[in-house]
Design a protein around this motif. Structure first.
Motif, PDB file in Angstrom:
ATOM      1  N   PRO A  69       0.812  -1.232   0.000  1.00  0.00           N
ATOM      2  CA  PRO A  69       0.000   0.000   0.000  1.00  0.00           C
ATOM      3  C   PRO A  69       0.842   1.278   0.000  1.00  0.00           C
ATOM      4  O   PRO A  69       0.515   2.236  -0.697  1.00  0.00           O
ATOM      5  N   LEU A  72       2.453   1.762  -3.411  1.00  0.00           N
ATOM      6  CA  LEU A  72       1.412   2.215  -4.329  1.00  0.00           C
ATOM      7  C   LEU A  72       1.128   3.706  -4.142  1.00  0.00           C
ATOM      8  O   LEU A  72       1.037   4.463  -5.112  1.00  0.00           O
ATOM      9  N   ALA A 101      -6.465   0.602  -1.650  1.00  0.00           N
ATOM     10  CA  ALA A 101      -5.632  -0.554  -1.290  1.00  0.00           C
ATOM     11  C   ALA A 101      -6.147  -1.223  -0.040  1.00  0.00           C
ATOM     12  O   ALA A 101      -6.199  -2.464   0.045  1.00  0.00           O
ATOM     13  N   PHE A 106      -5.196  -5.016   0.890  1.00  0.00           N
ATOM     14  CA  PHE A 106      -3.728  -4.970   0.895  1.00  0.00           C
ATOM     15  C   PHE A 106      -3.219  -4.522   2.223  1.00  0.00           C
ATOM     16  O   PHE A 106      -3.578  -3.737   2.922  1.00  0.00           O
TER      17      PHE A 106
END
Length: 106
Positions: A69, A72, A101, A106
């Motif tokens: 996460p 990202l 996420a 995630f």
């Protein structure tokens, strides 16, 4: 004992003043040192690369610790910043990526 005569508030103020003085001396010392170093091409290039190196050295450990996460969010915010050049929009995009996420597990 110092605390009995000065009090806790006095020690707090003294600590803040000492930290202020040390911070000022460190900043002024940096200017003083750099004033004595000749600005060759090599030194100029090194100084120009410092902001990026500091950002990377700050963000990379956070990314490794945070997992997918966080990576990202860094990618999303970096992309938004590169395309739009607006800090607040990059932050909003990163928060939306983090929310997505987390929503997908995630």
């Amino acid at each position: 004992m110092i605390e009995a005569s000065v009090g806790a508030d006095g020690l707090f103020v003294a600590a803040v003043l000492m930290m202020t003085a040390v911070t000022y001396m460190m900043r002024a010392g940096g200017y003083w040192v750099m004033g004595r170093i000749p600005l060759t091409t090599r030194v100029r290039k090194a100084l120009e690369s410092l902001p990026g190196a500091i950002i990377v050295s700050t963000i990379l450990p956070i990314a490794f610790k945070g997992g997918v996460p966080v990576v990202l969010c860094i990618i999303v915010s970096g992309t938004a910043m590169a395309l739009l050049r607006k800090d607040i929009i990059a932050v909003v995009c990163a928060v939306a990526a983090a929310a997505a996420a987390r929503a997908y597990g995630f």
